[in-house]
Every structure is written in structure tokens, then in C-alpha cells.
Design a protein around this motif. Structure first.
Motif, mmCIF file in Angstrom:
data_model
loop_
_atom_site.group_PDB
_atom_site.id
_atom_site.type_symbol
_atom_site.label_atom_id
_atom_site.label_comp_id
_atom_site.label_asym_id
_atom_site.label_seq_id
_atom_site.Cartn_x
_atom_site.Cartn_y
_atom_site.Cartn_z
ATOM 1 N N LEU A 255 64.305 50.289 26.869
ATOM 2 C CA LEU A 255 63.014 49.608 26.935
ATOM 3 C C LEU A 255 61.925 50.485 26.330
ATOM 4 O O LEU A 255 61.081 50.016 25.548
ATOM 5 N N TYR A 256 61.941 51.769 26.665
ATOM 6 C CA TYR A 256 60.940 52.681 26.118
ATOM 7 C C TYR A 256 61.195 52.981 24.640
ATOM 8 O O TYR A 256 60.232 53.267 23.902
ATOM 9 N N GLN A 257 62.441 52.899 24.178
ATOM 10 C CA GLN A 257 62.684 53.003 22.736
ATOM 11 C C GLN A 257 61.996 51.876 22.000
ATOM 12 O O GLN A 257 61.428 52.075 20.924
ATOM 13 N N PHE A 323 53.777 58.381 27.155
ATOM 14 C CA PHE A 323 53.383 57.389 28.151
ATOM 15 C C PHE A 323 54.580 57.030 29.012
ATOM 16 O O PHE A 323 55.734 57.167 28.602
ATOM 17 N N GLY A 324 54.315 56.578 30.221
ATOM 18 C CA GLY A 324 55.400 56.189 31.102
ATOM 19 C C GLY A 324 54.899 55.789 32.472
ATOM 20 O O GLY A 324 53.715 55.537 32.680
ATOM 21 N N CYS A 333 60.172 57.347 34.086
ATOM 22 C CA CYS A 333 60.655 56.968 32.758
ATOM 23 C C CYS A 333 59.493 57.109 31.794
ATOM 24 O O CYS A 333 58.351 56.785 32.136
ATOM 25 N N TRP A 334 59.785 57.593 30.568
ATOM 26 C CA TRP A 334 58.698 57.776 29.616
ATOM 27 C C TRP A 334 59.189 57.692 28.167
ATOM 28 O O TRP A 334 60.389 57.774 27.889
ATOM 29 N N GLY A 335 58.219 57.517 27.276
ATOM 30 C CA GLY A 335 58.483 57.527 25.852
ATOM 31 C C GLY A 335 57.460 58.387 25.140
ATOM 32 O O GLY A 335 56.302 58.453 25.555
ATOM 33 N N SER A 339 57.691 62.061 18.898
ATOM 34 C CA SER A 339 59.046 62.540 18.614
ATOM 35 C C SER A 339 60.067 61.422 18.516
ATOM 36 O O SER A 339 61.178 61.634 18.012
ATOM 37 N N GLY A 340 59.739 60.242 19.027
ATOM 38 C CA GLY A 340 60.704 59.149 19.066
ATOM 39 C C GLY A 340 61.660 59.223 20.239
ATOM 40 O O GLY A 340 62.628 58.467 20.302
#
Length: 372
Positions: A255-257, A323-324, A333-335, A339-340
């Protein structure tokens, strides 16, 4: 578990330092050996591939966890619910600058007429402690009446204070007003199913999925004990929009991807990059969240790292644009769009601060320091 939207990769191919991830794994194994939590699951993804997915320990006090185990997300659910609203806004059903009462007229009661959707989802709505009773979980006519009867505790927009459950119950009522459908089905149809995550991310569990869930626990004198109210079929089915979702770690990393990749996952575009840019923006500046005791840099769903000295859960080493969101005492959970990388850490014990926040900083910083 076939057909997952992220192809399998490895740490080396993803440009991640294996020694730092080994330290993370050792930390989790030590926590479990110490009895801090029965089990955990982590996932790391980068550039559209799954670099690591690992399960630890037990789902219940007597049942091992496995890669199919579904973990209670607690407030990580807020981001899933927000994502459904992002989609509905992109479809033109409402604007975030609209008042909630523009779409749910009865919400204007008790001085709430001018509360905007943006204020609601950035924890500035003014009713952080409002309560929805369990009997309204499945009676959505009663849910609507309850939400519309919420009373203000302070002037909307004047403060920032985490709305643990009340804001997202209101969001659920808004979703149902906009679509005419159960909010749980809308979340599934707009976000979860299009991304191919329907077997591993659920807000409102069907009966067939309940046997896959990990029990939630809390510390006890002799180790940990189950939290009865969070392990019932009624809780699992209700899908509380701010606290009741279930997922695997790799589903949350996926989801974060989607978010760090500008709205697309595995060839499926869910959202436009500009929609995400609008949603995942620091709407509250350095305002101190009165519940958290620090600036939380709230977006419409997730919060951001920013450049303040400390931040909850995302890791001190995080890029300012990371963010997360977390789940109370248990998970984060975070993205990181710079950096991707996306990361999910889910456990099944609700542990209070200060230990909880201290371990989250270690956990996330191991991942940040692995990024090359």
C-alpha cells in the motif's frame, strides 16, 4: 499466496545494507525471547519489488504465526480509510475543503456545521474524545445519529489533538453518504481490490478470514495476556475505520509502495500523483498535537517526519518527506518517497510508552540506515 502485486526481490538488489536488516531481525527476535510480544511480521519494499518479508513467533499464545497471518492494524487503519476518501475526492464526489455537513446535513448539530473534511482528517475537528458505542458498529443508522450528535470540545481548527476514533467514524458516515454503500465495502472496492490486496488487507473481516488473525495482547505480570475486546468476532467484523483493519506486513508495504510511487502499484494506477501530493502534505505545520505532545505534521491520513527534533514512529533518521502512521502500542508503517522504500512492522502486543516509542525509533532507524 500467489498473485501478489509486488514481485519478490532481495536486499542486495533493492540497495539495502544486509547488516542493518540483520540487526533489525536480531532486535525483534530478542523482543520475542524477552516476552515483549508473542509475534511480529515485517516487510520492506523498494522500487516496486518486495525485498524482505518475514514472520516471527506466535499469532496467539499457542499458535505459531505464518506468512498468511493477519495482524490488527489499530490506527494504521486510518490511512486505509483516508485512501478511500482520496479516491472519492478524485472522482469528484466531494472536496476536502467542503464542510462535512454539506454532505451529512445532520452533522451540523451541536455547533459542528463548519467543520471541514480537511479539519476532520487532520485531527482539528474539535471532538477528539467523542465515543461510538459497540451497538452502532453494525447499525449504521444508529452510527450516523451518534456521529451527528457529537459535541464540540473546542472550536474546530483552533487546536490539533489526535482524534483516536471519532474522526474516522465520522469519515465512515461521510463515505456512506457520498456513495450509498457500507463504508467497508467502499474501502474494499476503491482501494484494496484494485491493488490486488483483498486477501491480505481487510477492513471488516469475513467469517472465513477470522481464523487467520493474530490475537492482540497486553503486558501482564507473568508475560502477556489477550485483550479480550479486540479479539472477538464482533470486533473483527466491525472494521472500525480508525482502528479495526487487519493485514499482512507485505500488504501494508505494498500500500505504501503505491503512495511512494505516485499512485501506482504493479501496473495499476489508483490515484494521480497530484492527488497524493495534496493528501500527503504537512497541513498542520509545527503545531503541537496536544495528545502526542509534539508536532506531528499531519497530512490527510498519514503524518510526515518533517524537520523537528523528534517524531513518533517514523524514525529520527527519516527523510523529512517520509510519511506513515502507527497502531497504538504495537506497530508502524511508512513510506519514503526520496528513496522509494516502504516498510511495515506489525506486532500483536499493545505496549505503553516510553518503551513503545523507544523501540519504534530503533526499528525504523535500522531500515533508514540500511538504505543506500
Amino acid at each position: 499466496m500467489t498473485g501478489f502485486p509486488l514481485p519478490q526481490s532481495d536486499l542486495s538488489a533493492a540497495g539495502l545494507r544486509a547488516e542493518q536488516i540483520d540487526r533489525l531481525v536480531a532486535l525483534i527476535e530478542r523482543h520475542i525471547a524477552e516476552g515483549r510480544y508473542p509475534g511480529a511480521q515485517i516487510a520492506i519494499a523498494r522500487h516496486g519489488s518486495l525485498a524482505l518479508f518475514r514472520t516471527f513467533g506466535n499469532a496467539t499464545l499457542d499458535r505459531p504465526a505464518d506468512d498468511r497471518t493477519l495482524w490488527l492494524l489499530y490506527s494504521n487503519t486510518k490511512v486505509v480509510t483516508a485512501a478511500a476518501l482520496w479516491v472519492l475526492a478524485e472522482r469528484g464526489l466531494f472536496r476536502f475543503t467542503d464542510r462535512v455537513s454539506d454532505h451529512v446535513p445532520a452533522f451540523a448539530r451541536n455547533g459542528k456545521r463548519d467543520v471541514t473534511v480537511l479539519q476532520l482528517l487532520t485531527h482539528r475537528g474539535g471532538f477528539p474524545n467523542a465515543v461510538v458505542p459497540q451497538k452502532a458498529w453494525e447499525d449504521h443508522a444508529l452510527l450516523k445519529e451518534t456521529v451527528c450528535d457529537f459535541s464540540l470540545e473546542w472550536t474546530p481548527g483552533s487546536k490539533l489533538a489526535y482524534h483516536g476514533l471519532s474522526a474516522h467514524w465520522t469519515a465512515a458516515v461521510l463515505i456512506e453518504a457520498l456513495t450509498g454503500q457500507d463504508f467497508r465495502e467502499v474501502i474494499r472496492e476503491t482501494v484494496i481490490a484494485p491493488l490486488g490486496l483483498q486477501n491480505e488487507l481487510m477492513v471488516g473481516l469475513p467469517k472465513a478470514a477470522m481464523a487467520r488473525t493474530a490475537d492482540m495482547h497486553e503486558p501482564a505480570e507473568d508475560g502477556v495476556r489477550p485483550i479480550a475486546e479486540n479479539n472477538t468476532p464482533a470486533w473483527k467484523k466491525a472494521g472500525l475505520p480508525g482502528a479495526g483493519g487487519y493485514a499482512t506486513a507485505r500488504a501494508m508495504a505494498a500500500l505504501y509502495q503505491m503512495m511512494v510511487n505516485g499512485g501506482a502499484l504493479g501496473g495499476t494506477r489508483l490515484l494521480a500523483p497530484r492527488t497524493l501530493s495534496y493528501a500527503i502534505r504537512n497541513w498542520t505545520g509545527d503545531m503541537v498535537d496536544e495528545y502526542m505532545g509534539m508536532p506531528m505534521h499531519r497530512g490527510i491520513g498519514p503524518h510526515l517526519r518533517g524537520t523537528t527534533e523528534g517524531i513518533r514512529g517514523l524514525g529520527g533518521f527519516a527523510s523529512p518527506r517520509t510519511f506513515g502512521h502507527g497502531g497504538v502500542g504495537s506497530s508502524y508503517c511508512w513510506g519514503d518517497p526520496d528513496s522509494g522504500v516502504s516498510f511495515a512492522y506489525l506486532t500483536n502486543c499493545r505496549i505503553p510508552d516510553p518503551w513503545h516509542s523507544l523501540r519504534l525509533d530503533l526499528v525504523s532507524n535500522f531500515v533508514h540506515s540500511a538504505i543506500i
